[in-house]
Design a protein around this motif. Structure first.
Motif, short mmCIF file in Angstrom:
data_model
loop_
_atom_site.label_atom_id
_atom_site.label_comp_id
_atom_site.label_asym_id
_atom_site.label_seq_id
_atom_site.Cartn_x
_atom_site.Cartn_y
_atom_site.Cartn_z
N LEU A 39 0.57 -1.49 -0.26
CA LEU A 39 -0.08 -0.12 0.60
C LEU A 39 1.54 1.07 0.01
O LEU A 39 0.26 2.75 -0.71
CB LEU A 39 -0.87 0.11 1.19
N ASP A 40 1.57 1.24 0.14
CA ASP A 40 2.95 2.23 1.11
C ASP A 40 3.57 2.25 -0.75
O ASP A 40 3.64 3.81 -1.09
CB ASP A 40 4.27 2.10 1.93
N CYS A 41 3.72 1.51 -1.70
CA CYS A 41 4.11 1.74 -2.93
C CYS A 41 3.49 2.25 -3.57
O CYS A 41 3.43 3.28 -4.95
CB CYS A 41 4.30 0.47 -3.18
N LEU A 42 1.82 1.20 -3.78
CA LEU A 42 0.77 2.39 -3.94
C LEU A 42 0.67 3.85 -4.37
O LEU A 42 0.04 4.75 -4.89
CB LEU A 42 -1.04 1.99 -4.58
N ARG A 43 1.09 4.27 -2.88
CA ARG A 43 0.63 5.54 -2.52
C ARG A 43 2.01 6.37 -2.79
O ARG A 43 1.26 7.65 -3.12
CB ARG A 43 0.25 5.38 -1.46
N SER A 44 2.47 6.47 -2.82
CA SER A 44 4.17 6.89 -3.31
C SER A 44 4.16 6.81 -5.35
O SER A 44 4.33 8.14 -5.96
CB SER A 44 5.33 6.36 -3.09
N SER A 45 3.11 6.06 -6.16
CA SER A 45 3.32 5.86 -6.63
C SER A 45 1.70 6.65 -7.74
O SER A 45 1.48 6.78 -8.80
CB SER A 45 3.42 4.77 -7.11
N ARG A 46 1.04 6.95 -6.86
CA ARG A 46 -0.51 7.65 -7.12
C ARG A 46 -0.31 8.46 -7.95
O ARG A 46 -1.34 8.30 -9.27
CB ARG A 46 -0.65 8.67 -6.25
N SER A 47 0.70 9.28 -8.63
CA SER A 47 0.38 10.23 -10.47
C SER A 47 1.04 10.15 -11.04
O SER A 47 1.06 10.26 -11.70
CB SER A 47 2.03 12.06 -9.67
N ARG A 48 1.36 8.66 -10.82
CA ARG A 48 1.75 7.98 -12.05
C ARG A 48 0.78 7.30 -12.57
O ARG A 48 0.14 6.58 -12.35
CB ARG A 48 2.81 6.93 -11.98
N GLU A 49 0.94 7.58 -14.12
CA GLU A 49 -0.16 6.78 -15.56
C GLU A 49 -1.10 5.39 -14.67
O GLU A 49 -1.65 4.53 -14.86
CB GLU A 49 -0.07 7.28 -16.24
N ARG A 50 0.85 4.21 -14.35
CA ARG A 50 0.33 2.49 -14.58
C ARG A 50 1.18 2.58 -12.99
O ARG A 50 1.87 3.30 -12.49
CB ARG A 50 1.35 2.64 -15.88
N VAL A 51 1.03 1.78 -12.44
CA VAL A 51 1.43 0.89 -11.01
C VAL A 51 2.83 0.74 -11.70
O VAL A 51 3.03 -0.46 -12.82
CB VAL A 51 0.55 -0.08 -10.42
#
Length: 98
Positions: A39-51
């Motif tokens: 979840l921390d990884c997802l939160r830190s990459s929120r601004s990116r178009e792809r995971v």
């Protein structure tokens, strides 16, 4: 006086679980660390178009933890939308060796 219908007829509702996505909650926190890192990884990459691929690997670790502990049924990674364990890079494929 009955509750449940205008005419007094009560219908018995029997819920049916979905085909996928229904699994026991991790009440004991057996996979909590893996979940939090993912979840921390997802939160830190929120601004990116792809995971990012890093987050996908973390998702794999989390789901593997759940499968190993019986918190979800074991399934193929491809069915879960994740890459298979076989690491096929473009340099290893037969097409790239010509």
């Amino acid at each position: 006086m009955s509750f449940g219908g205008a005419s007094g007829n009560t219908k018995v509702f029997k819920p049916t679980p979905p085909d996928r996505g229904s699994f026991p909650l991790d009440h004991d926190g057996e996979c909590k660390i893996q979940m939090q890192i993912y979840l921390d990884c997802l939160r830190s990459s929120r601004s990116r178009e792809r995971v990012p691929a890093d987050c996908r690997l973390l998702a794999k670790e989390y789901l593997n933890c759940r499968m190993e502990r019986g918190l979800m049924l074991k399934d193929n990674w491809v069915n879960l939308g994740l890459p298979d364990d076989k690491r096929n890079s473009s340099t290893d494929s037969p097409e790239s060796k010509s």
